[in-house]
Design a protein around this motif. Structure first.
Motif, PDB file in Angstrom:
ATOM      1  N   LYS A  44       0.829  -1.206   0.000  1.00  0.00           N
ATOM      2  CA  LYS A  44       0.000   0.000   0.000  1.00  0.00           C
ATOM      3  C   LYS A  44       0.864   1.258   0.000  1.00  0.00           C
ATOM      4  O   LYS A  44       1.796   1.392   0.789  1.00  0.00           O
ATOM      5  CB  LYS A  44      -0.903  -0.001   1.233  1.00  0.00           C
ATOM      6  N   LYS A  45       0.538   2.186  -0.914  1.00  0.00           N
ATOM      7  CA  LYS A  45       1.198   3.488  -0.939  1.00  0.00           C
ATOM      8  C   LYS A  45       0.477   4.424   0.019  1.00  0.00           C
ATOM      9  O   LYS A  45      -0.744   4.560  -0.027  1.00  0.00           O
ATOM     10  CB  LYS A  45       1.178   4.065  -2.355  1.00  0.00           C
ATOM     11  N   VAL A  46       1.243   5.060   0.907  1.00  0.00           N
ATOM     12  CA  VAL A  46       0.649   5.943   1.911  1.00  0.00           C
ATOM     13  C   VAL A  46       1.406   7.271   1.944  1.00  0.00           C
ATOM     14  O   VAL A  46       2.553   7.364   1.504  1.00  0.00           O
ATOM     15  CB  VAL A  46       0.694   5.291   3.319  1.00  0.00           C
ATOM     16  N   LYS A  47       0.746   8.287   2.468  1.00  0.00           N
ATOM     17  CA  LYS A  47       1.409   9.586   2.628  1.00  0.00           C
ATOM     18  C   LYS A  47       2.387   9.539   3.792  1.00  0.00           C
ATOM     19  O   LYS A  47       3.473  10.101   3.732  1.00  0.00           O
ATOM     20  CB  LYS A  47       0.369  10.670   2.848  1.00  0.00           C
ATOM     21  N   GLU A  48       1.981   8.873   4.870  1.00  0.00           N
ATOM     22  CA  GLU A  48       2.837   8.701   6.031  1.00  0.00           C
ATOM     23  C   GLU A  48       2.701   7.267   6.542  1.00  0.00           C
ATOM     24  O   GLU A  48       1.616   6.689   6.486  1.00  0.00           O
ATOM     25  CB  GLU A  48       2.459   9.670   7.153  1.00  0.00           C
ATOM     26  N   GLN A  49       3.791   6.734   7.060  1.00  0.00           N
ATOM     27  CA  GLN A  49       3.762   5.376   7.595  1.00  0.00           C
ATOM     28  C   GLN A  49       2.789   5.298   8.762  1.00  0.00           C
ATOM     29  O   GLN A  49       2.797   6.143   9.657  1.00  0.00           O
ATOM     30  CB  GLN A  49       5.163   4.956   8.058  1.00  0.00           C
ATOM     31  N   SER A  50       1.936   4.280   8.746  1.00  0.00           N
ATOM     32  CA  SER A  50       0.914   4.134   9.782  1.00  0.00           C
ATOM     33  C   SER A  50       1.520   3.614  11.082  1.00  0.00           C
ATOM     34  O   SER A  50       2.638   3.063  11.110  1.00  0.00           O
ATOM     35  CB  SER A  50      -0.174   3.184   9.308  1.00  0.00           C
ATOM     36  N   GLU A  87       0.651  -6.652   5.378  1.00  0.00           N
ATOM     37  CA  GLU A  87       0.580  -5.452   4.536  1.00  0.00           C
ATOM     38  C   GLU A  87       1.839  -4.619   4.692  1.00  0.00           C
ATOM     39  O   GLU A  87       2.212  -4.237   5.803  1.00  0.00           O
ATOM     40  CB  GLU A  87      -0.654  -4.627   4.912  1.00  0.00           C
ATOM     41  N   PHE A  88       2.510  -4.370   3.572  1.00  0.00           N
ATOM     42  CA  PHE A  88       3.690  -3.517   3.542  1.00  0.00           C
ATOM     43  C   PHE A  88       3.302  -2.146   2.992  1.00  0.00           C
ATOM     44  O   PHE A  88       2.514  -2.048   2.055  1.00  0.00           O
ATOM     45  CB  PHE A  88       4.793  -4.109   2.665  1.00  0.00           C
ATOM     46  N   GLU A  89       3.888  -1.113   3.559  1.00  0.00           N
ATOM     47  CA  GLU A  89       3.613   0.255   3.096  1.00  0.00           C
ATOM     48  C   GLU A  89       4.848   0.858   2.448  1.00  0.00           C
ATOM     49  O   GLU A  89       5.978   0.402   2.676  1.00  0.00           O
ATOM     50  CB  GLU A  89       3.187   1.129   4.284  1.00  0.00           C
ATOM     51  N   TYR A  90       4.614   1.883   1.635  1.00  0.00           N
ATOM     52  CA  TYR A  90       5.729   2.684   1.136  1.00  0.00           C
ATOM     53  C   TYR A  90       5.264   4.113   0.909  1.00  0.00           C
ATOM     54  O   TYR A  90       4.090   4.376   0.639  1.00  0.00           O
ATOM     55  CB  TYR A  90       6.332   2.093  -0.142  1.00  0.00           C
TER      56      TYR A  90
END
Length: 476
Positions: A302-308, A335-338
């Motif tokens: 998942k692409k995010v604005k800020e790491q959750s 789920e991996f974020e970037y």
């Protein structure tokens, strides 16, 4: 079918067997490691837009040694040293109670007071307390040391047929050696302090297997990614691992590919030995035995604005096992974020490990009962013995890598619509004999900090899944 290659690796290992803890100075000896069988080519060449095995190439001794040792240069050698140290562990020869506690700590199982090495924990007991010895062995299910196997066999053989059969809860019993084998081992004086450094050769009879790591790509187009992530705010599912690390779809350069010369490995993409060059193939690795399964588990990206906060917590728990039964029972995949900055630089936040069991390892050890410990040479009247054994319980740990595709044209310019696509691959990180934990981490993924004393490295029950499932001992 290709003919099996006969290979003797030029690998020498200094073993510091735990059974040699009989003086202030730990005695070490060197022994050779042989790998008699390997059938798959380890030389790869760039062909048709990706790396493929060079079928005409015959592996050399150096190729197999290099591939088994991996990019760090110590996978195979450190594993063999671990196995030798476990097999020849002898609590009775420890210098102090403190040093004994250090080694026993590595064999401690989840059952209170039961150790995987299988040796008697009966200090202070007398002959009238046989019931306590029986109780101890009734709970032993895995044995990691040869002396422990001898002691268990002697106990098992001494049980009367009238005595109710001892049941090992939730596990099969350890193997039992015959009276003849026990007698021959005792005659070899293998567990005496002056004879415990007699290993001269280790032959890996199991056939190593190349884990040809693939990567799981996200959606193929930038448009699909943007729609999935921003419009619907849904993660991208990666549940198929079929792409090569370097191919026209993943990490590729038209300029480099054009410069590639099949007759000159120094140009362009050239050639490489599988599993030894991270720049060429980040995921392939030659393993000492075949995997019982695959490390490649479904992941969501998942692409995010800020790491959750959830991602931050999981990243702190780097030792989480992503393919454990507990994770599998959950409906939601890991789920991996970037994140991505204004310049297009992406920062990935991946975590955890995938832990996969390996097929049992069959080893043939050559033991000499009368070596000069200073020179390593046999003394007059020496006798060689062959130890044929099978070891179970080894697992391979793989770390997930969240990366992004890169495609450059002949001008060495990044082609945006073919670059920046998320992918997940699994990088082999090492072996362990504990199927519940990544060495150095608790089961919840947090770093393991418990230490029996200040001299003990931060680690957890390293050998509690190590199990000898076959043992034959004979004169050479």
């Amino acid at each position: 079918m290709k003919k099996l290659l006969s290979i003797i690796t030029a690998l020498t290992v200094a073993a510091s067997a735990t059974s040699s803890l009989v003086s202030c100075k730990v005695i070490t000896n060197e022994f050779k490691i042989e790998v008699p069988e390997f059938e798959q080519s380890l030389k790869y060449e760039f062909k048709d837009g990706q790396y493929k095995p060079k079928e005409s190439y015959k592996n050399t001794e150096a190729d197999v040694k290099k591939a088994l040792d991996g990019i760090t240069g110590n996978f195979a050698s450190s594993l063999v040293a671990d196995m030798i140290n476990s097999l020849f562990f002898n609590a009775n020869l420890s210098v102090t109670q403190n040093s004994k506690n250090i080694w026993q700590y590595l064999f401690r199982t989840d059952k209170e007071g039961v150790y995987a090495d299988g040796q008697y924990r009966t200090a202070g007991l007398n002959s009238k307390q046989q019931d306590k010895i029986n109780d101890y062995y009734s709970n032993v299910s895995k044995i990691a040391s040869l002396l422990g196997l001898m002691q268990y066999s002697e106990w098992s053989n001494s049980q009367s047929t009238n005595v109710e059969e001892i049941k090992v809860a939730e596990a099969k019993k350890p193997i039992t050696l015959s009276e003849e084998t026990i007698k021959l081992v005792n005659e070899s004086k293998m567990f005496e302090s002056s004879n415990n450094q007699g290993i001269t050769n280790v032959k890996i009879k199991s056939t190593p297997k190349l884990y040809e790591g693939k990567i799981g790509l996200a959606k193929k187009t930038t448009e699909g990614i943007e729609k999935s992530e921003e419009a619907n705010n849904e993660p991208i599912k990666i549940d198929s691992y079929v792409s090569s690390y370097i191919s026209k779809e993943t990490n590729y350069s038209e300029k480099t590919a054009k410069e590639t010369d099949p007759n000159d490995p120094t140009k362009g993409y050239g050639e490489y030995i599988a599993g030894t060059n991270l720049a060429v193939d980040f995921f392939s690795q030659l393993l000492i035995s075949e995997l019982q399964g695959s490390p490649e588990v479904p992941i969501q990206v998942k692409k995010v604005k800020e790491q959750s906060d959830i991602s931050k917590e999981n990243v702190k728990k780097q030792g989480l096992i992503l393919n454990s039964e507990n994770v599998a029972e959950k409906s939601k995949q890991p789920e991996f974020e970037y994140t991505e900055d204004e310049k297009g630089n992406k920062t990935p936040y991946a975590y955890g490990y995938s832990l996969v069991s390996l097929e049992p390892i069959n080893l043939e050890l050559t033991y000499n009962d009368n070596l000069d410990l200073k020179t390593g040479k046999p003394k007059p009247g020496n006798q060689n013995y062959i130890i044929d054994l099978t070891i179970e319980g080894l697992s391979a740990a793989f770390k997930p890598i969240l990366g992004f595709t890169s495609y450059k044209n002949e001008k060495d310019e990044v082609v945006k619509d073919k670059s920046g696509i998320p992918y997940v691959g699994w990088r082999f990180m090492g072996y362990q004999f504990n199927s519940k934990n990544i060495i150095g981490y608790n089961e919840d993924g947090t770093q393991y900090t418990e230490k029996p004393n200040k001299k003990m490295a931060a680690t957890n029950k390293k050998f509690n899944d190590f199990n000898i499932s076959k043992f034959e001992f004979k004169k050479a």
